[in-house]
Design a protein around this motif. Structure first.
Motif, PDB file in Angstrom:
ATOM      1  N   SER A  17      39.444  41.095  38.904  1.00 41.39           N
ATOM      2  CA  SER A  17      39.447  39.889  38.151  1.00 41.39           C
ATOM      3  C   SER A  17      40.587  38.872  38.450  1.00 41.39           C
ATOM      4  O   SER A  17      40.254  37.451  38.207  1.00 41.39           O
ATOM      5  CB  SER A  17      39.324  40.312  36.760  1.00 41.39           C
ATOM      6  OG  SER A  17      40.706  40.696  36.270  1.00 41.39           O
ATOM      7  N   HIS A  18      41.547  39.227  39.092  1.00 41.74           N
ATOM      8  CA  HIS A  18      42.462  38.407  39.412  1.00 41.74           C
ATOM      9  C   HIS A  18      43.214  38.681  40.823  1.00 41.74           C
ATOM     10  O   HIS A  18      44.244  39.289  41.021  1.00 41.74           O
ATOM     11  CB  HIS A  18      43.453  38.254  38.289  1.00 41.74           C
ATOM     12  CG  HIS A  18      43.311  37.683  37.021  1.00 41.74           C
ATOM     13  ND1 HIS A  18      42.547  38.416  36.217  1.00 41.74           N
ATOM     14  CD2 HIS A  18      43.323  36.460  36.549  1.00 41.74           C
ATOM     15  CE1 HIS A  18      42.273  37.633  35.359  1.00 41.74           C
ATOM     16  NE2 HIS A  18      42.832  36.428  35.279  1.00 41.74           N
ATOM     17  N   PRO A  19      42.529  38.453  41.830  1.00 41.14           N
ATOM     18  CA  PRO A  19      42.779  39.028  43.146  1.00 41.14           C
ATOM     19  C   PRO A  19      44.263  38.348  43.504  1.00 41.14           C
ATOM     20  O   PRO A  19      44.568  37.120  43.295  1.00 41.14           O
ATOM     21  CB  PRO A  19      41.820  38.649  44.095  1.00 41.14           C
ATOM     22  CG  PRO A  19      40.581  38.619  42.985  1.00 41.14           C
ATOM     23  CD  PRO A  19      41.124  37.752  41.797  1.00 41.14           C
ATOM     24  N   GLY A  20      45.254  39.126  43.965  1.00 45.13           N
ATOM     25  CA  GLY A  20      46.680  38.604  44.604  1.00 45.13           C
ATOM     26  C   GLY A  20      47.351  38.666  43.390  1.00 45.13           C
ATOM     27  O   GLY A  20      48.668  38.573  43.551  1.00 45.13           O
ATOM     28  N   ARG A  21      46.890  38.736  41.884  1.00 46.49           N
ATOM     29  CA  ARG A  21      47.812  38.878  41.189  1.00 46.49           C
ATOM     30  C   ARG A  21      47.633  40.364  40.256  1.00 46.49           C
ATOM     31  O   ARG A  21      48.976  40.738  40.271  1.00 46.49           O
ATOM     32  CB  ARG A  21      47.349  37.714  39.784  1.00 46.49           C
ATOM     33  CG  ARG A  21      48.148  38.060  38.449  1.00 46.49           C
ATOM     34  CD  ARG A  21      47.510  37.030  37.675  1.00 46.49           C
ATOM     35  NE  ARG A  21      48.703  37.145  36.188  1.00 46.49           N
ATOM     36  CZ  ARG A  21      48.240  36.549  35.050  1.00 46.49           C
ATOM     37  NH1 ARG A  21      47.136  35.819  34.913  1.00 46.49           N
ATOM     38  NH2 ARG A  21      49.049  36.738  34.002  1.00 46.49           N
ATOM     39  N   PHE A  22      46.784  40.728  40.000  1.00 48.64           N
ATOM     40  CA  PHE A  22      46.689  42.113  39.882  1.00 48.64           C
ATOM     41  C   PHE A  22      46.549  43.310  40.706  1.00 48.64           C
ATOM     42  O   PHE A  22      45.913  42.951  41.839  1.00 48.64           O
ATOM     43  CB  PHE A  22      45.573  42.636  38.773  1.00 48.64           C
ATOM     44  CG  PHE A  22      45.860  42.003  37.515  1.00 48.64           C
ATOM     45  CD1 PHE A  22      46.770  41.310  37.136  1.00 48.64           C
ATOM     46  CD2 PHE A  22      44.459  41.811  36.591  1.00 48.64           C
ATOM     47  CE1 PHE A  22      47.083  40.785  35.871  1.00 48.64           C
ATOM     48  CE2 PHE A  22      44.557  41.259  35.326  1.00 48.64           C
ATOM     49  CZ  PHE A  22      45.652  40.589  34.907  1.00 48.64           C
ATOM     50  N   ILE A  23      47.576  44.091  41.113  1.00 49.37           N
ATOM     51  CA  ILE A  23      47.488  45.209  42.136  1.00 49.37           C
ATOM     52  C   ILE A  23      46.906  46.474  41.417  1.00 49.37           C
ATOM     53  O   ILE A  23      47.515  46.968  40.605  1.00 49.37           O
ATOM     54  CB  ILE A  23      48.880  45.181  42.647  1.00 49.37           C
ATOM     55  CG1 ILE A  23      49.285  43.890  43.308  1.00 49.37           C
ATOM     56  CG2 ILE A  23      49.080  46.220  43.795  1.00 49.37           C
ATOM     57  CD1 ILE A  23      50.737  43.867  43.592  1.00 49.37           C
ATOM     58  N   PRO A  24      46.044  47.025  42.210  1.00 51.09           N
ATOM     59  CA  PRO A  24      45.519  48.394  41.637  1.00 51.09           C
ATOM     60  C   PRO A  24      46.266  49.300  41.695  1.00 51.09           C
ATOM     61  O   PRO A  24      46.945  49.451  42.911  1.00 51.09           O
ATOM     62  CB  PRO A  24      43.919  48.479  42.324  1.00 51.09           C
ATOM     63  CG  PRO A  24      44.152  47.595  43.825  1.00 51.09           C
ATOM     64  CD  PRO A  24      45.104  46.409  43.266  1.00 51.09           C
ATOM     65  N   LEU A  25      46.428  50.367  41.017  1.00 51.50           N
ATOM     66  CA  LEU A  25      46.857  51.644  41.065  1.00 51.50           C
ATOM     67  C   LEU A  25      45.891  52.639  40.748  1.00 51.50           C
ATOM     68  O   LEU A  25      46.016  53.141  39.758  1.00 51.50           O
ATOM     69  CB  LEU A  25      48.379  51.595  40.150  1.00 51.50           C
ATOM     70  CG  LEU A  25      49.138  53.102  40.479  1.00 51.50           C
ATOM     71  CD1 LEU A  25      49.515  53.110  41.987  1.00 51.50           C
ATOM     72  CD2 LEU A  25      50.194  52.960  39.554  1.00 51.50           C
ATOM     73  N   PRO A  26      45.238  53.158  41.619  1.00 54.06           N
ATOM     74  CA  PRO A  26      43.914  54.311  41.545  1.00 54.06           C
ATOM     75  C   PRO A  26      44.818  55.722  41.195  1.00 54.06           C
ATOM     76  O   PRO A  26      45.993  55.792  41.462  1.00 54.06           O
ATOM     77  CB  PRO A  26      43.149  54.043  42.417  1.00 54.06           C
ATOM     78  CG  PRO A  26      43.906  53.671  43.453  1.00 54.06           C
ATOM     79  CD  PRO A  26      44.868  52.841  42.938  1.00 54.06           C
ATOM     80  N   LEU A  27      44.046  56.488  40.453  1.00 52.49           N
ATOM     81  CA  LEU A  27      44.731  58.012  40.491  1.00 52.49           C
ATOM     82  C   LEU A  27      44.206  58.862  41.264  1.00 52.49           C
ATOM     83  O   LEU A  27      43.272  58.840  41.844  1.00 52.49           O
ATOM     84  CB  LEU A  27      44.028  58.258  38.871  1.00 52.49           C
ATOM     85  CG  LEU A  27      44.259  57.348  37.850  1.00 52.49           C
ATOM     86  CD1 LEU A  27      43.888  57.730  36.311  1.00 52.49           C
ATOM     87  CD2 LEU A  27      45.963  57.080  37.453  1.00 52.49           C
ATOM     88  N   CYS A  28      44.853  59.805  41.550  1.00 55.08           N
ATOM     89  CA  CYS A  28      44.359  61.021  42.471  1.00 55.08           C
ATOM     90  C   CYS A  28      43.800  62.110  41.676  1.00 55.08           C
ATOM     91  O   CYS A  28      44.128  61.929  40.279  1.00 55.08           O
ATOM     92  CB  CYS A  28      45.598  61.622  43.119  1.00 55.08           C
ATOM     93  SG  CYS A  28      46.817  62.362  42.334  1.00 55.08           S
TER      94      CYS A  28
END
Length: 212
Positions: A17-28
């Motif tokens: 929704s906010h590319p370049g601002r929010f950095i995803p941190l997925p789960l393993c």
């Protein structure tokens, strides 16, 4: 399936929704090193550059990092250039004391020291010799403990040479600087010792709106 669905939402909708601002941190998939490795490769194709991991998966009944079981995960992170993000209190080894009378202030004081324990395990982990380009971020772990930690590691490495410790031809400080990013919010002592820690191994983070 639930994990993949969450990670897809997290990457595509929340961070997207906010590319370049929010950095995803997925789960393993903490219960399965093999599935975790697969998920690293899958989310990397979606643009993820980091993945969450535990300070001590064995405290949840899963394999220890020293068992070799997590090698597929470490290999995937190295090959996909995905940083392993390890947050404080992400295990059942949180040091707070067992007494019911222990004040809450103790619990809020000690979490950073769990990062010290985690770093010690990872630095001596044979998997980091096998995968020398793995990067690890100690999220909210602070920095003030690191200089003393490295001093102790260097002393142990020198005095206990009979143990034939193998850090891939590196000294402990070199090993730390190769693999780790130490993240801090407010750490005046750590900043004073930044050259001992390694200026390129320190990252500032913001915990707003949390009380830290």
């Amino acid at each position: 399936a639930c994990l993949r669905a969450y990670n897809d939402w997290h990457i595509d909708e929340w961070a997207g929704s906010h590319p370049g601002r929010f950095i995803p941190l997925p789960l393993c998939a903490l219960w399965s090193p093999q599935l975790s490795a697969q998920e690293v490769r899958r989310v990397a194709r979606k643009g993820a550059t980091a993945i969450a991991f535990s300070q001590a998966p064995e405290t949840f009944g899963h394999p220890s990092i020293h068992s070799g079981a997590w090698d597929p995960f470490f290999a995937a992170c190295q090959e996909e250039d995905v940083t392993i993000a390890i947050h404080i209190a992400s295990s059942n080894m949180v040091v707070t004391g067992d007494s019911r009378e222990t004040p809450i202030e103790v619990a809020s004081t000690l979490p950073c020291w769990n990062s010290l324990t985690c770093a010690a395990h990872l630095l001596w982990c044979k998997s980091l010799v096998k995968y020398p380009h793995v990067k690890i971020a100690l999220s909210e772990g602070g920095t003030s403990w690191i200089s003393g930690f490295l001093d102790r590691m260097e002393r142990q490495f020198h005095l206990q040479r009979w143990m034939k410790s193998d850090l891939g031809g590196l000294r402990p400080t070199e090993k730390f600087r190769r693999h780790f990013l130490a993240c801090f919010i407010c750490d005046p002592s750590g900043l004073l010792l930044r050259d001992r820690i390694g200026i390129d191994n320190i990252a500032y983070e913001v915990d707003y709106p949390h009380s830290d």
